[in-house]
Design a protein around this motif. Structure first.
Motif, PDB file in Angstrom:
ATOM      1  N   ASN A 146       1.662  -1.275 -10.352  1.00 24.06           N
ATOM      2  CA  ASN A 146       0.855  -2.493 -10.506  1.00 24.06           C
ATOM      3  C   ASN A 146      -0.644  -2.228 -10.426  1.00 24.06           C
ATOM      4  N   ASP A 147      -1.036  -0.995 -10.092  1.00 23.46           N
ATOM      5  CA  ASP A 147      -2.462  -0.667 -10.032  1.00 23.46           C
ATOM      6  C   ASP A 147      -3.057  -0.660 -11.427  1.00 23.46           C
ATOM      7  N   ASP A 148      -4.284  -1.129 -11.528  1.00 23.44           N
ATOM      8  CA  ASP A 148      -4.950  -1.266 -12.829  1.00 23.44           C
ATOM      9  C   ASP A 148      -6.045  -0.209 -12.977  1.00 23.44           C
ATOM     10  N   PRO A 149      -5.818   0.830 -13.794  1.00 25.10           N
ATOM     11  CA  PRO A 149      -6.837   1.871 -13.979  1.00 25.10           C
ATOM     12  C   PRO A 149      -8.148   1.329 -14.519  1.00 25.10           C
ATOM     13  N   ASN A 150      -8.072   0.309 -15.381  1.00 32.29           N
ATOM     14  CA  ASN A 150      -9.300  -0.266 -15.944  1.00 32.29           C
ATOM     15  C   ASN A 150     -10.171  -0.870 -14.849  1.00 32.29           C
ATOM     16  N   LYS A 151      -9.525  -1.597 -13.938  1.00 33.37           N
ATOM     17  CA  LYS A 151     -10.278  -2.222 -12.843  1.00 33.37           C
ATOM     18  C   LYS A 151     -10.860  -1.162 -11.916  1.00 33.37           C
ATOM     19  N   VAL A 152     -10.063  -0.136 -11.606  1.00 32.81           N
ATOM     20  CA  VAL A 152     -10.554   0.925 -10.721  1.00 32.81           C
ATOM     21  C   VAL A 152     -11.754   1.630 -11.344  1.00 32.81           C
ATOM     22  N   GLY A 198     -10.648  11.702   4.393  1.00 32.08           N
ATOM     23  CA  GLY A 198     -11.185  10.767   5.380  1.00 32.08           C
ATOM     24  C   GLY A 198     -12.291   9.885   4.856  1.00 32.08           C
ATOM     25  N   ILE A 199     -12.651  10.035   3.580  1.00 30.40           N
ATOM     26  CA  ILE A 199     -13.710   9.216   2.986  1.00 30.40           C
ATOM     27  C   ILE A 199     -13.080   8.004   2.306  1.00 30.40           C
ATOM     28  N   LYS A 200     -13.633   6.859   2.535  1.00 23.73           N
ATOM     29  CA  LYS A 200     -13.128   5.649   1.893  1.00 23.73           C
ATOM     30  C   LYS A 200     -13.337   5.754   0.390  1.00 23.73           C
ATOM     31  N   GLY A 201     -12.241   5.578  -0.356  1.00 23.57           N
ATOM     32  CA  GLY A 201     -12.339   5.711  -1.804  1.00 23.57           C
ATOM     33  C   GLY A 201     -11.466   4.692  -2.512  1.00 23.57           C
ATOM     34  N   TYR A 202     -10.955   5.081  -3.675  1.00 25.09           N
ATOM     35  CA  TYR A 202     -10.128   4.202  -4.500  1.00 25.09           C
ATOM     36  C   TYR A 202      -8.759   4.833  -4.676  1.00 25.09           C
ATOM     37  N   GLU A 203      -7.742   3.991  -4.848  1.00 27.09           N
ATOM     38  CA  GLU A 203      -6.383   4.502  -4.956  1.00 27.09           C
ATOM     39  C   GLU A 203      -5.700   3.961  -6.205  1.00 27.09           C
TER      40      GLU A 203
END
Length: 442
Positions: A180-186, A170-175
């Protein structure tokens, strides 16, 4: 002998922090004195050499001391006490939730202790569905069934692990769930959020130039909004006339309670900023400070900002926030900054105003009326500003008493008048005292 070894092995298998409370006495080891900025909670076989290591290196490159595991554990360290020390010392906790995360009792026990420290938790959801965590479904449910069937851990611990896993969902986080998701950006975004949180906790917060009587005032305030140390309500109102010390008190309370919450924001001078058309800027500030959201633009409307705040609060229902909204004079300001129905009940919101009826109108049930400073504290505060010391200069006793009486226990008047006569002779003191009394009568 074999039986002894077998028994010892079973005890070791059951170790995952069966006692979840932070240890009262830190275990002495080569790491016992080391402090960490960040603890990275993760399941090694899933992400240790990939995502977790990438995040660890990104934090390290920015000079942030992170605990990942074996990299910080030296020979001779006992694993369980070392991890406990790292979790307790870290100002920010990162939980990497991967598909097989719940299979690890170590991960679950770490997560439970992370929640007990009440520090900021940043979740990173890696190829896992939030619904699987919040509802304990699919592979997550299978993992818990295995824990229960094996009977290695008490039912109460397993239940607590489930609750913590549901809470972190329930905590806002990162996915990171798609190709297409970029691990470097995350990783970069997480490092930015961590840096902001660390900076927020390190910035010296000056409550007042001279903090006189605040400890006693804080204790009196606590007696009104707590029963046996438990909060009566989520939202507390403080009211009193101008200059009675509302803002100083709320700054003191904010600083004192800051470490107990996972996120915080302090919005001062709301009345004046609203008059300048800056209410949407306050909305952006609230989102930036609570969630690490980077909002550089103003919302097109107050309604748009309110919708964003409500959405993010609902998305982070398990996060405990400390929110200060200072000097409001219109219910519209509270409506814009405080969607009450979206708040975690364990959060704390403190609102200050000159108008008690506004608190009633807003449905704020717990209201604290500012009291006059007593004679002793009034004299100390005046002397600090008039002489830069807590006691009176010889020969000025009667004049000090006259000023203190005229100020009627109002902290702002004591500060201003004390500052006006600083470094002056008795003749100027008498003229200023006469002028001050005349202003009071107009």
């Amino acid at each position: 002998m074999a039986s002894t070894l077998s028994s010892a092995r079973r005890r070791q298998e059951r170790d995952p922090f069966l006692v979840l409370e932070p240890p009262k006495n830190m275990v002495k080891s080569s790491l016992s004195a080391k402090q960490f900025d960040v603890f990275i909670n993760h399941r090694g076989p899933d992400v240790k050499t990939t995502l977790a290591m990438q995040l660890y290196n990104s934090l390290k490159e920015d000079g942030i001391q992170a605990y990942l595991g074996s990299e910080e554990t030296e020979l001779g360290d006992s694993l369980s006490p070392t991890i406990k020390n790292a979790i307790i010392s870290a100002e920010v906790q990162i939980a990497i939730l991967s598909p097989r995360y719940a299979e690890s009792p170590w991960c679950l026990a770490e997560l439970a202790l992370m929640f007990q420290t009440k520090r900021r938790i940043i979740p990173l959801f890696y190829h896992i569905q939030l619904s699987d965590l919040s509802r304990i479904e699919n592979r997550v449910a299978e993992a818990f069934s295995n824990h229960e069937e094996k009977g290695r851990y008490p039912d109460r611990d397993i239940q607590q692990w489930k609750e913590c896993l549901q809470n972190v969902a329930g905590i806002k986080g990162y996915e990171l769930n798609g190709q297409n998701d970029d691990p470097n950006k995350v990783c970069k975004d997480i490092v930015s959020a961590v840096k902001k949180e660390l900076q927020r906790r390190e910035i010296p917060f000056q409550v007042a130039k001279y903090e006189v009587g605040l400890e006693d005032l804080g204790e009196d305030f606590d007696s009104h909004w707590q029963i046996n140390g438990q909060m009566i309500d989520t939202i507390i109102g403080i009211y009193g006339i101008e200059g009675s010390g509302k803002t100083t008190l709320v700054k003191y309370l904010f600083k004192r309670n800051l470490s107990e919450f996972s996120g915080s924001t302090s919005l001062f001078d709301v009345r004046k900023k609203h008059a300048k058309g800056e209410l949407t800027s306050l909305q952006s500030k609230l989102l930036n400070e609570l969630f690490g959201t980077k909002i550089d633009h103003k919302f097109c409307s107050i309604e748009e900002g309110t919708a964003h705040i409500k959405h993010d609060l609902q998305r982070s229902q398990e996060s405990r926030f400390l929110i200060v909204i200072d000097d409001v004079d219109d219910k519209m300001q509270l409506d814009a900054l405080l969607p009450i129905d979206a708040l975690n009940p364990s959060s704390l919101v403190i609102v200050t105003t000159r108008d008690e009826s506004l608190l009633r109108q807003a449905g704020i049930r717990v209201r604290y009326k500012m009291k006059e400073m007593n004679a002793e504290h009034s004299r100390q505060l005046f002397c600090w500003h008039a002489f830069h010391r807590p006691s009176c200069k010889r020969g000025f006793e009667n004049l000090v008493d006259s000023f203190v009486e005229a100020c009627q226990g109002l902290p702002l008047a004591l500060q201003v008048e004390g500052g006006r006569v600083y470094g002056s002779d008795k003749g100027y003191w008498r003229l200023e005292l006469y002028s001050f009394k005349a202003r009071l009568q107009t």
